[in-house]
Design a protein around this motif. Sequence first.
Motif, PDB file in Angstrom:
ATOM      1  N   ILE A 162      68.743  67.587  29.137  1.00  9.15           N
ATOM      2  CA  ILE A 162      69.137  66.203  28.869  1.00  9.15           C
ATOM      3  C   ILE A 162      70.432  66.164  28.067  1.00  9.15           C
ATOM      4  CG2 ILE A 162      68.471  64.082  27.653  1.00  9.15           C
ATOM      5  CD1 ILE A 162      65.559  64.784  28.341  1.00  9.15           C
ATOM      6  N   LEU A 163      70.530  67.033  27.075  1.00  4.65           N
ATOM      7  CA  LEU A 163      71.725  67.069  26.238  1.00  4.65           C
ATOM      8  C   LEU A 163      72.960  67.416  27.065  1.00  4.65           C
ATOM      9  CD1 LEU A 163      72.078  66.569  23.219  1.00  4.65           C
ATOM     10  CD2 LEU A 163      72.089  69.045  22.866  1.00  4.65           C
ATOM     11  N   GLN A 164      72.796  68.336  28.011  1.00 10.19           N
ATOM     12  CA  GLN A 164      73.918  68.716  28.871  1.00 10.19           C
ATOM     13  C   GLN A 164      74.379  67.540  29.718  1.00 10.19           C
ATOM     14  OE1 GLN A 164      72.979  71.398  32.075  1.00 10.19           O
ATOM     15  NE2 GLN A 164      75.029  72.274  32.116  1.00 10.19           N
ATOM     16  N   LYS A 165      73.409  66.809  30.305  1.00  4.59           N
ATOM     17  CA  LYS A 165      73.767  65.662  31.137  1.00  4.59           C
ATOM     18  C   LYS A 165      74.473  64.581  30.318  1.00  4.59           C
ATOM     19  CE  LYS A 165      70.330  66.039  34.826  1.00  4.59           C
ATOM     20  NZ  LYS A 165      71.279  65.858  35.946  1.00  4.59           N
ATOM     21  N   LEU A 166      73.963  64.329  29.116  1.00  4.46           N
ATOM     22  CA  LEU A 166      74.582  63.323  28.261  1.00  4.46           C
ATOM     23  C   LEU A 166      75.974  63.748  27.814  1.00  4.46           C
ATOM     24  CD1 LEU A 166      71.508  62.315  26.069  1.00  4.46           C
ATOM     25  CD2 LEU A 166      72.632  60.918  27.799  1.00  4.46           C
ATOM     26  N   ALA A 167      76.138  65.039  27.523  1.00  6.30           N
ATOM     27  CA  ALA A 167      77.438  65.534  27.069  1.00  6.30           C
ATOM     28  C   ALA A 167      78.502  65.339  28.146  1.00  6.30           C
ATOM     29  CB  ALA A 167      77.335  66.997  26.669  1.00  6.30           C
ATOM     30  N   LEU A 168      78.122  65.585  29.402  1.00  4.87           N
ATOM     31  CA  LEU A 168      79.092  65.475  30.489  1.00  4.87           C
ATOM     32  C   LEU A 168      79.599  64.049  30.658  1.00  4.87           C
ATOM     33  CD1 LEU A 168      77.459  67.815  33.165  1.00  4.87           C
ATOM     34  CD2 LEU A 168      79.581  68.220  31.906  1.00  4.87           C
ATOM     35  N   VAL A 169      78.691  63.057  30.531  1.00  9.70           N
ATOM     36  CA  VAL A 169      79.089  61.675  30.796  1.00  9.70           C
ATOM     37  C   VAL A 169      79.473  60.907  29.538  1.00  9.70           C
ATOM     38  CG1 VAL A 169      77.676  61.527  32.870  1.00  9.70           C
ATOM     39  CG2 VAL A 169      76.714  60.829  30.688  1.00  9.70           C
ATOM     40  N   LEU A 170      79.173  61.449  28.354  1.00 13.71           N
ATOM     41  CA  LEU A 170      79.404  60.709  27.120  1.00 13.71           C
ATOM     42  C   LEU A 170      80.428  61.377  26.212  1.00 13.71           C
ATOM     43  CD1 LEU A 170      78.571  58.368  25.221  1.00 13.71           C
ATOM     44  CD2 LEU A 170      76.808  59.876  24.311  1.00 13.71           C
ATOM     45  N   VAL A 171      80.200  62.636  25.894  1.00 18.27           N
ATOM     46  CA  VAL A 171      81.037  63.310  24.901  1.00 18.27           C
ATOM     47  C   VAL A 171      82.410  63.659  25.455  1.00 18.27           C
ATOM     48  CG1 VAL A 171      81.215  65.291  23.353  1.00 18.27           C
ATOM     49  CG2 VAL A 171      78.985  64.222  23.750  1.00 18.27           C
ATOM     50  N   SER A 172      82.464  64.164  26.698  1.00 22.12           N
ATOM     51  CA  SER A 172      83.755  64.599  27.240  1.00 22.12           C
ATOM     52  C   SER A 172      84.761  63.449  27.380  1.00 22.12           C
ATOM     53  CB  SER A 172      83.577  65.340  28.567  1.00 22.12           C
ATOM     54  OG  SER A 172      82.786  64.599  29.464  1.00 22.12           O
TER      55      SER A 172
END
Length: 320
Positions: free
Chosen positions: A171-181
């Motif tokens: 979940i963290l990976q998916k969120l990082a791709l669409v949110l953090v980057s």
Amino acid sequence: MVDIKQFLKDWTLPVAIAVGTVVYLIFYWVPQLDAAGDALGEVVDTIFPMMVFCTLFSTYCRIDFHQMRPHRWHIGILLAQVALVALNVWIIFRVEADPEQKLLWESVLTCIIGPTATAAPVVTAKIGGNINTMTAYVVISAFASALMIPAVFPLLERGQGLDFMTVFLIILQKLALVLVSPLILGWLVQHYAKRFCAWLVSIPDLSFYLWSVQLSVTTGVTVRNIVHSDAGTRTLLLIAVMSLILCMILFLVGRSIGRNLGDEINGGQSSFQKNTALSIWVAYTYLNPVASVGAGCYVLWQNIINSLELWEFRKKHAAR
């Protein structure tokens, strides 16, 4: 005579929902389009994450990063979400012996436990809210949901062998791709590509219209999930009604908390506007796949409310 251009501008979200629904149903009902539909589906699956990225990037180019700090209403909304999740889990334990009741409440849970929509700052900015504090809460909410989902779902599906750390990292990976980057790229562009940033910001409502295209795609996926669901009509209708009731409750709770803690608009948006794409994914992956229909219906209700908010905001400002 109706001004088509003005109508589309005023009612962008309902039009986006209608387009997504009609386009999918055309491909579904016309057998000759099966091959084209399969090919288009693969293209959409490929470009959809890029669409989300572009929407958020164009939004983050506009925010003031110095104002992205915690506020009182952040704590209030987060505590309300945790309390509702706990209540929902308790109800599921009570009705566990009834498969239909359990399914209905799991569909509700997938909506409550999901993070605030990554596109929430887009609508917030359009109705007079604070885009900076909303963006800060989107980040907080994402990490809160990444903790709650892997903590709660193994309790509900005890036979599935769900591992907290595995689910958390996915979940963290998916969120990082669409949110953090896009957040990091937006900060870099603001500081090191100021001309490009100024040009991007000068395009009126760019983030809003990019998000509307995403909404059409999400609506098409929602209709597909409903059409291909193996649940009965009665169950699907109950899920749809419960998701509508939940949407209204979250909106009113959020507005009430925000009103008492200093930001009514942001409180309402952060509470009820959910990342339904993530909710659909976690429900389909870790719960009964039919539970994902709840989040699919929820996206329609939340955008109807968003449309009414936009209409009310335009009406209020037109009267001045």
